[in-house]
Scaffold this active site. Sequence first.
Site: not given
Length: 393
Positions: A230-231, A249, A347
């Site tokens: 997403g980022k 990742d 988050c």
Amino acid sequence: MRMHRILAHAATDIIKSVFHEHKVLDRCLAQAFEANPKWGKRDRSFIAETCFEVVRWRRALSFLADSEDVEALCAAQWGRMGYELPDWWTYHGASADEMTSREAELPQQARAIRESIPDWLDVLGSEELGASWDSELAALNQRTRVYLRVNTLKTSRLAAQEWLASQNIVTEEVSHLPDALALMPGKTLAKKFRMDGRVEIQDGGSQMIAPLLAPQAGECIIDTCAGAGGKSLHLASLMQNQGRIIAMDVVPRKLRELEKRAQRAHPKHCIETHRIDAQTIVQYKEVADRLLIDAPCSGLGTLKRQPDLKWRLQPETINKVRAIQAEILSDYSSMLKPGGRLVYATCSVLPSENHANTARLLEQAGFRLVEEHTISPATCGYDGFYAAVLTKI
């Protein structure tokens, strides 16, 4: 309102798999909907609302129903939703009238019960956030709207809004997020629109993170914990697809999903993927002009969208992620060039996962703090996020 037996039992089966088998609610719902294509929009809405709200308010509903049985919890929730319990719905617990009367007693119950969280998590939140824990916890129990990020490599916000409107999807601009649109409360985005590439589902808080890197065209940016991207996609859009984004990742499956999304976002994109390990860290030492470390965390800032998470988390999970965060910050920061810009983000709403890690990195010398941001669910209504901006000396 009338309830359908098949849908009621389908909802309880999903909830039981979440509570007893520790499955992820979103995935269970997706699998159920895929397996039952004949369920209409109202059917899916009934099941989704039942499941999300029972999972969200598990302990509060248990107090109302005087039972922990899933069938009783559903009965209490359906009462809240305005349904009259049918004769065929059997459960062990308080009657519908008793549950209604017990609603008045709920505000006087312990916070962990009325806000429906495990006792240990209530204690932890209170220890770390003090008086603000009440407002943050209440905000995290509110339903969230769906936020979209417009992919400016393909379209503009106005054009995307008009396209969605032509498909009877009403959106609102988000004033302080230049690429954001919000769906109306309670509305979701169908898969065919998510797969189009013009918009991405991305929470408002999440959309605040990539701009903090202040990415410039032609630079090399490393997104160390990219996940499904997403980022990384947001960064590519901010750079107008000019430069090099290395999305890393530890999970190859997530990187494969990122590659699919990048292809939808722009056929000739500037994103490359790389599985990260100790050798990678050495290989890319001082390569990045800008470095994003969106670290693994408890995810407590996302309880609006993932209420099932609070029942899967354990105290040892929090301790484990804190250690991982500290290790990642120490190791991954070596990939940043001297003079480069680092953003550390989570988050989570817990300071022990956020400022504490930033302070630890600063103690090691070699970095200067530029600014810190705490994105509060109670203040803005988004997911909870934290971000620290640092420069490498």
